[in-house]
Design a protein around this motif. Structure first.
Motif, mmCIF file in Angstrom:
data_model
loop_
_atom_site.group_PDB
_atom_site.id
_atom_site.type_symbol
_atom_site.label_atom_id
_atom_site.label_comp_id
_atom_site.label_asym_id
_atom_site.label_seq_id
_atom_site.Cartn_x
_atom_site.Cartn_y
_atom_site.Cartn_z
ATOM 1 N N PRO A 132 35.988 92.084 -13.127
ATOM 2 C CA PRO A 132 35.917 93.294 -13.950
ATOM 3 C C PRO A 132 37.281 93.955 -14.223
ATOM 4 N N THR A 133 38.382 93.256 -13.938
ATOM 5 C CA THR A 133 39.710 93.866 -14.016
ATOM 6 C C THR A 133 40.399 93.540 -15.337
ATOM 7 N N LEU A 134 40.967 94.577 -15.967
ATOM 8 C CA LEU A 134 41.757 94.410 -17.178
ATOM 9 C C LEU A 134 43.231 94.438 -16.798
ATOM 10 N N TYR A 135 43.958 93.386 -17.174
ATOM 11 C CA TYR A 135 45.376 93.261 -16.856
ATOM 12 C C TYR A 135 46.211 93.567 -18.089
ATOM 13 N N GLN B 31 53.230 95.740 -14.488
ATOM 14 C CA GLN B 31 51.885 95.197 -14.683
ATOM 15 C C GLN B 31 50.886 96.261 -14.262
ATOM 16 N N GLN B 32 49.950 96.553 -15.157
ATOM 17 C CA GLN B 32 48.881 97.509 -14.891
ATOM 18 C C GLN B 32 47.569 96.747 -14.753
ATOM 19 N N ARG B 33 46.755 97.167 -13.786
ATOM 20 C CA ARG B 33 45.446 96.549 -13.561
ATOM 21 C C ARG B 33 44.393 97.656 -13.507
ATOM 22 N N LEU B 34 43.496 97.653 -14.488
ATOM 23 C CA LEU B 34 42.453 98.676 -14.579
ATOM 24 C C LEU B 34 41.162 98.142 -13.976
ATOM 25 N N GLU C 123 45.895 100.275 -10.857
ATOM 26 C CA GLU C 123 47.103 99.991 -10.094
ATOM 27 C C GLU C 123 48.211 99.606 -11.062
ATOM 28 N N THR C 124 49.431 100.000 -10.726
ATOM 29 C CA THR C 124 50.594 99.611 -11.516
ATOM 30 C C THR C 124 51.730 99.258 -10.566
ATOM 31 N N ASP C 125 52.332 98.097 -10.782
ATOM 32 C CA ASP C 125 53.553 97.702 -10.083
ATOM 33 C C ASP C 125 54.651 97.595 -11.127
ATOM 34 N N THR D 27 58.177 100.159 -7.810
ATOM 35 C CA THR D 27 57.133 101.130 -7.493
ATOM 36 C C THR D 27 55.789 100.428 -7.441
ATOM 37 N N HIS D 28 54.945 100.920 -6.532
ATOM 38 C CA HIS D 28 53.554 100.481 -6.439
ATOM 39 C C HIS D 28 52.700 101.743 -6.542
ATOM 40 N N GLN D 29 51.758 101.740 -7.467
ATOM 41 C CA GLN D 29 50.926 102.920 -7.692
ATOM 42 C C GLN D 29 49.446 102.542 -7.636
ATOM 43 N N LYS D 30 48.674 103.417 -7.033
ATOM 44 C CA LYS D 30 47.215 103.332 -7.126
ATOM 45 C C LYS D 30 46.722 104.713 -7.525
#
Length: 217
Positions: free
Chosen positions: A113-116, A139-142, A150-152, A161-164
């Motif tokens: 179910p992940t959009l990259y 790279q963003q993962r929705l 998430e975005t790295d 950076t690593h974001q959630k």
């Protein structure tokens, strides 16, 4: 105060971009460059291959690298899931991040179910009478099934950076957005990077809150 910190930090980052660009893959230029989207995509690939910026392994002791993690939240008077989709669309950040000028999406695909999304955010930062163009490759993962993304990312001077970003439904049709931010940089820069980066995200949160609540988005 946050806006002041972000604006005051711009020349320092711009100087770092200019110095780092002498010895690292292209990521900062003075305005007037005529790179095509295909050339920016090749830069993205070079950075991806070189820095492996989705790797969340902590820096090794003695590596000269450090990391800091911060968490910030904002409550938005707007319902889920529309807040999730508006907030997670980086094109909606243009004009609300004071330096962000455009977002180039190189590739987008669904692995259910992940959009990259592989993308580059391009900022134009004033510095000593000129404009420095900064590129953040990401790279963003929705995860629409869990309402988080998430975005790295990687940018000069070798900042990862690593974001959630989590979205929680609140009573009264409101949404809480919580950003968990991890910054990694050379140890001599990490405090500055983390403080400025967190302030920048807080400023963007406030701008997105206003835009979503007003109906502008």
């Amino acid at each position: 105060m946050r806006k002041i910190l972000r604006v005051a930090a711009a020349p320092m980052f711009a100087a770092a971009f200019l110095l780092a660009s002498l010895s690292a893959p292209a990521n900062a230029d003075t305005i007037g460059t005529t790179e095509s989207d295909a050339e920016i995509a090749q830069e993205w690939q070079t950075v991806w291959d070189t820095y492996h910026f989705t790797d969340t392994t902590p820096p090794a002791p003695g590596s000269g690298r450090s990391r800091v993690t911060n968490s910030i939240s904002v409550d938005i008077d707007a319902p889920m899931p529309s807040t999730f989709y508006k907030y997670s669309d980086f094109n909606n950040h243009i004009g609300r991040n004071p330096f962000l000028k455009r977002v180039v999406t190189h590739k987008q695909w669904l692995a259910a179910p992940t959009l990259y999304r592989n993308l580059t955010a391009i900022e134009e930062i004033p510095y000593e009478g000129t404009i420095v163009v900064s590129k953040t490759h990401a790279q963003q993962r929705l995860h629409a099934d869990g309402f988080y993304y998430e975005t790295d990312s990687w940018s000069q001077p070798n900042v990862v950076t690593h974001q959630k970003i989590d979205f929680t439904t609140l009573p009264g049709g409101k949404t809480r957005v919580t950003e968990n931010l991890t910054f990694e940089a050379d140890s001599s820069l990490i405090d500055f990077v983390a403080a400025n980066g967190t302030a920048s995200h807080q400023q963007l949160q406030a701008a997105l809150k206003q835009a979503i609540e007003s109906g502008e988005l």
